[in-house]
Design a protein around this motif. Structure first.
Motif, PDB file in Angstrom:
ATOM      1  N   ILE A  17       0.855  -1.379  -0.105  1.00 26.73           N
ATOM      2  CA  ILE A  17       0.042  -0.086   0.144  1.00 26.73           C
ATOM      3  C   ILE A  17       0.963   1.116  -0.299  1.00 26.73           C
ATOM      4  O   ILE A  17       2.249   1.281   0.818  1.00 26.73           O
ATOM      5  N   LEU A  18       0.479   2.061  -1.085  1.00 29.02           N
ATOM      6  CA  LEU A  18       1.224   3.364  -0.998  1.00 29.02           C
ATOM      7  C   LEU A  18      -0.234   4.365  -1.534  1.00 29.02           C
ATOM      8  O   LEU A  18      -0.593   4.806  -2.250  1.00 29.02           O
ATOM      9  N   ASP A  19      -0.292   5.271  -0.150  1.00 23.71           N
ATOM     10  CA  ASP A  19      -1.093   6.375  -0.308  1.00 23.71           C
ATOM     11  C   ASP A  19       0.095   7.728  -0.103  1.00 23.71           C
ATOM     12  O   ASP A  19       0.750   8.420   0.596  1.00 23.71           O
ATOM     13  N   LEU A  20      -0.305   8.239  -1.543  1.00 21.08           N
ATOM     14  CA  LEU A  20       0.468   9.565  -2.170  1.00 21.08           C
ATOM     15  C   LEU A  20      -0.550  10.166  -2.386  1.00 21.08           C
ATOM     16  O   LEU A  20      -0.133  11.857  -3.407  1.00 21.08           O
ATOM     17  N   SER A  21      -1.464  10.492  -1.937  1.00 18.95           N
ATOM     18  CA  SER A  21      -2.344  11.726  -2.112  1.00 18.95           C
ATOM     19  C   SER A  21      -2.318  12.930  -1.575  1.00 18.95           C
ATOM     20  O   SER A  21      -1.708  12.987  -0.265  1.00 18.95           O
ATOM     21  N   TYR A  22      -2.657  13.476  -2.269  1.00 14.63           N
ATOM     22  CA  TYR A  22      -3.336  15.510  -1.898  1.00 14.63           C
ATOM     23  C   TYR A  22      -0.978  15.819  -1.697  1.00 14.63           C
ATOM     24  O   TYR A  22      -0.774  16.098  -0.570  1.00 14.63           O
ATOM     25  N   ASN A  23      -0.208  15.871  -3.369  1.00 15.21           N
ATOM     26  CA  ASN A  23       0.622  16.354  -2.970  1.00 15.21           C
ATOM     27  C   ASN A  23       0.719  16.636  -3.732  1.00 15.21           C
ATOM     28  O   ASN A  23       2.387  17.535  -3.944  1.00 15.21           O
ATOM     29  N   SER A  47       5.445  -7.172  -6.572  1.00 10.40           N
ATOM     30  CA  SER A  47       4.478  -8.379  -6.972  1.00 10.40           C
ATOM     31  C   SER A  47       3.556  -8.805  -6.717  1.00 10.40           C
ATOM     32  O   SER A  47       2.456  -9.300  -6.635  1.00 10.40           O
ATOM     33  N   SER A  48       3.396  -7.752  -4.856  1.00 11.65           N
ATOM     34  CA  SER A  48       1.771  -7.745  -3.567  1.00 11.65           C
ATOM     35  C   SER A  48       1.936  -6.758  -3.439  1.00 11.65           C
ATOM     36  O   SER A  48       1.088  -6.649  -2.738  1.00 11.65           O
ATOM     37  N   PHE A  49       1.730  -5.822  -4.698  1.00 17.23           N
ATOM     38  CA  PHE A  49       1.351  -4.264  -4.206  1.00 17.23           C
ATOM     39  C   PHE A  49      -0.073  -4.624  -5.009  1.00 17.23           C
ATOM     40  O   PHE A  49      -0.702  -4.986  -5.563  1.00 17.23           O
ATOM     41  N   THR A  50      -0.608  -3.655  -3.744  1.00 17.00           N
ATOM     42  CA  THR A  50      -2.584  -4.269  -4.125  1.00 17.00           C
ATOM     43  C   THR A  50      -3.613  -2.362  -4.148  1.00 17.00           C
ATOM     44  O   THR A  50      -4.465  -2.603  -4.693  1.00 17.00           O
ATOM     45  N   PHE A  51      -2.900  -1.495  -3.399  1.00 19.08           N
ATOM     46  CA  PHE A  51      -3.149  -0.310  -3.987  1.00 19.08           C
ATOM     47  C   PHE A  51      -2.484   1.476  -3.640  1.00 19.08           C
ATOM     48  O   PHE A  51      -1.357   0.876  -2.701  1.00 19.08           O
ATOM     49  N   LYS A  85      -4.803   7.749 -17.871  1.00 25.86           N
ATOM     50  CA  LYS A  85      -5.389   6.244 -18.542  1.00 25.86           C
ATOM     51  C   LYS A  85      -3.209   5.976 -18.307  1.00 25.86           C
ATOM     52  O   LYS A  85      -3.489   3.627 -18.604  1.00 25.86           O
ATOM     53  N   MET A  86      -2.657   5.791 -18.653  1.00 24.55           N
ATOM     54  CA  MET A  86      -1.008   5.311 -17.831  1.00 24.55           C
ATOM     55  C   MET A  86      -1.197   4.225 -17.074  1.00 24.55           C
ATOM     56  O   MET A  86      -0.886   3.085 -17.171  1.00 24.55           O
ATOM     57  N   LEU A  87      -1.639   4.681 -15.991  1.00 22.80           N
ATOM     58  CA  LEU A  87      -1.864   4.425 -14.597  1.00 22.80           C
ATOM     59  C   LEU A  87      -2.704   3.692 -15.007  1.00 22.80           C
ATOM     60  O   LEU A  87      -2.195   2.566 -13.470  1.00 22.80           O
ATOM     61  N   GLU A 140      -1.771  -4.270 -15.891  1.00 19.17           N
ATOM     62  CA  GLU A 140      -1.174  -5.616 -17.219  1.00 19.17           C
ATOM     63  C   GLU A 140       0.421  -5.609 -17.072  1.00 19.17           C
ATOM     64  O   GLU A 140       0.487  -6.733 -17.955  1.00 19.17           O
ATOM     65  N   ARG A 141       1.562  -4.602 -16.866  1.00 22.31           N
ATOM     66  CA  ARG A 141       2.439  -5.235 -16.517  1.00 22.31           C
ATOM     67  C   ARG A 141       3.025  -5.790 -15.467  1.00 22.31           C
ATOM     68  O   ARG A 141       4.325  -5.469 -15.574  1.00 22.31           O
ATOM     69  N   MET A 142       1.892  -6.177 -14.642  1.00 17.98           N
ATOM     70  CA  MET A 142       2.210  -6.390 -13.377  1.00 17.98           C
ATOM     71  C   MET A 142       1.976  -8.138 -13.443  1.00 17.98           C
ATOM     72  O   MET A 142       1.335  -8.748 -13.838  1.00 17.98           O
ATOM     73  N   ASN A 143       2.505  -8.415 -11.714  1.00 19.70           N
ATOM     74  CA  ASN A 143       1.988  -9.965 -11.323  1.00 19.70           C
ATOM     75  C   ASN A 143       1.027  -9.503 -10.532  1.00 19.70           C
ATOM     76  O   ASN A 143       0.779 -10.706  -9.764  1.00 19.70           O
ATOM     77  N   CYS A 144       0.329  -8.870 -10.558  1.00 14.85           N
ATOM     78  CA  CYS A 144      -0.310  -8.471  -9.618  1.00 14.85           C
ATOM     79  C   CYS A 144      -1.925  -7.223 -10.005  1.00 14.85           C
ATOM     80  O   CYS A 144      -1.081  -6.657 -10.943  1.00 14.85           O
ATOM     81  N   GLU A 145      -2.476  -6.844  -9.527  1.00 14.42           N
ATOM     82  CA  GLU A 145      -3.393  -6.482 -10.091  1.00 14.42           C
ATOM     83  C   GLU A 145      -4.155  -5.306  -8.123  1.00 14.42           C
ATOM     84  O   GLU A 145      -4.603  -5.292  -8.036  1.00 14.42           O
ATOM     85  N   PRO A 146      -2.972  -3.844  -8.258  1.00 15.24           N
ATOM     86  CA  PRO A 146      -3.436  -3.019  -7.640  1.00 15.24           C
ATOM     87  C   PRO A 146      -4.769  -2.019  -8.276  1.00 15.24           C
ATOM     88  O   PRO A 146      -4.664  -2.033  -9.264  1.00 15.24           O
ATOM     89  N   PHE A 147      -5.327  -1.464  -7.084  1.00 15.24           N
ATOM     90  CA  PHE A 147      -6.159  -0.675  -6.857  1.00 15.24           C
ATOM     91  C   PHE A 147      -6.035   0.937  -6.980  1.00 15.24           C
ATOM     92  O   PHE A 147      -5.296   0.289  -5.970  1.00 15.24           O
ATOM     93  N   ILE A 148      -5.751   1.781  -8.588  1.00 15.62           N
ATOM     94  CA  ILE A 148      -5.391   2.720  -8.118  1.00 15.62           C
ATOM     95  C   ILE A 148      -6.497   3.974  -8.091  1.00 15.62           C
ATOM     96  O   ILE A 148      -7.424   3.478  -8.831  1.00 15.62           O
ATOM     97  N   ARG A 149      -6.525   5.061  -7.262  1.00 19.88           N
ATOM     98  CA  ARG A 149      -7.616   5.538  -6.626  1.00 19.88           C
ATOM     99  C   ARG A 149      -7.031   6.839  -7.438  1.00 19.88           C
ATOM    100  O   ARG A 149      -5.302   7.557  -6.946  1.00 19.88           O
ATOM    101  N   PHE A 150      -7.671   7.782  -8.402  1.00 18.91           N
ATOM    102  CA  PHE A 150      -7.159   9.013  -8.403  1.00 18.91           C
ATOM    103  C   PHE A 150      -8.234  10.049  -7.965  1.00 18.91           C
ATOM    104  O   PHE A 150      -8.014  11.447  -8.233  1.00 18.91           O
ATOM    105  N   ARG A 151      -9.492  10.394  -7.522  1.00 19.77           N
ATOM    106  CA  ARG A 151     -10.225  11.210  -7.185  1.00 19.77           C
ATOM    107  C   ARG A 151     -10.569  10.406  -5.644  1.00 19.77           C
ATOM    108  O   ARG A 151     -11.289   9.018  -5.588  1.00 19.77           O
TER     109      ARG A 151
END
Length: 263
Positions: A203-209, A227-231, A245-247, A252-263
């Protein structure tokens, strides 16, 4: 008085009880008898520096304390000084929350944390540490094996982000990292360069930066091998639709499917 006889108590939660410094005098006497206590939560009680001083006198008897939550008590730098003395011989503390306490920059922060090798979860968010304060923090945690670190809302800026990045670069045990609301801007590039060794990060939170497209591009290229990234939280930043869009295509390029929040 009520807790004095509960000598085998292991978990005490008295959050949000408006205890204040005067009430902590009586609390101290009760806690002194709880020699088996492992978890203590006294968050949101307006203890202040004087209150934490009294509380620490009681905590010294809790030799097996594993979790301590002192969030939102306005203990300030003086409160951290009292904690240094209180916890200097602690070898069991695994989780410490001192968020929202108006700590700011104090060298006592490094004294509090250094050699706390049992500590794995640390929350120092909302303390207006600034660059100087984050340096003191990093001096304290540089040899620890943290799994969770929250430094959100501390005004560390670009320089502070560089200091923090250099400190955590070899923390292979780190699973969750929260750096929200710190005005790191292009400082995300420093973080991106140092991420490669954080193989356990989930988990990596970089919101509002105030992170822009260039910073996001650096980040995208560095986390693609995880490989273990989730959020990943990037909400409240200055990303273009193309960058988003690129993010979004990153999984598709990872061995996991992290959820990426933009808003």
């Amino acid at each position: 008085e009520a807790i004095k006889n509960l000598t085998s108590l292991k978990d005490l939660n008295i959050t949000g009880n408006r205890i204040s410094s005067d009430g902590s005098i009586y609390l101290k006497e009760g806690i002194k008898t709880l020699t088996s206590l492992k978890i203590l939560n006294v968050s949101t009680n307006n203890l202040g520096p004087d209150g934490i001083k009294f509380l620490c006198e009681g905590i010294k008897s809790c030799k097996s304390l594993e979790e301590l939550n002192l969030a939102n008590n306005k203990i300030g730098a003086d409160g951290i000084k009292y904690l240094v003395d209180c916890l200097k011989h602690s070898t069991s503390l695994m989780k410490l929350n001192i968020s929202d306490n108006e700590i700011k920059a104090t060298e006592y922060l490094s004294e509090l944390l250094e050699k706390k090798y049992s500590l794995s979860k640390l929350d120092v968010s909302g303390n207006d540490l600034g660059v100087e304060g984050i340096q003191y923090l990093c001096d304290g945690i540089k040899d620890l094996r943290l799994t969770i670190l929250n430094v959100s809302k501390n005004e560390i800026g670009v320089i502070g982000m560089r200091i923090l990045s250099d400190t955590i670069k070899d923390m292979v045990s780190l699973k969750s990292l929260f750096i929200s609301q710190n005005k790191i801007e292009v400082g995300v590039m420093h973080l991106s360069y140092r991420l490669k060794n954080l193989v356990s990060l989930e988990i990596l939170d970089l919101s509002y930066n105030n992170i822009g497209d260039i910073g996001a591009d650096y980040l995208r290229n560095k986390i693609k091998n995880f490989s273990s990234f989730t959020f990943l939280n990037l909400s409240g930043n200055k990303l273009s639709l193309l960058s988003e869009k690129m993010l979004k295509r990153l999984p598709e390029r990872m061995n996991c499917e992290p959820f990426i929040r933009f808003r």
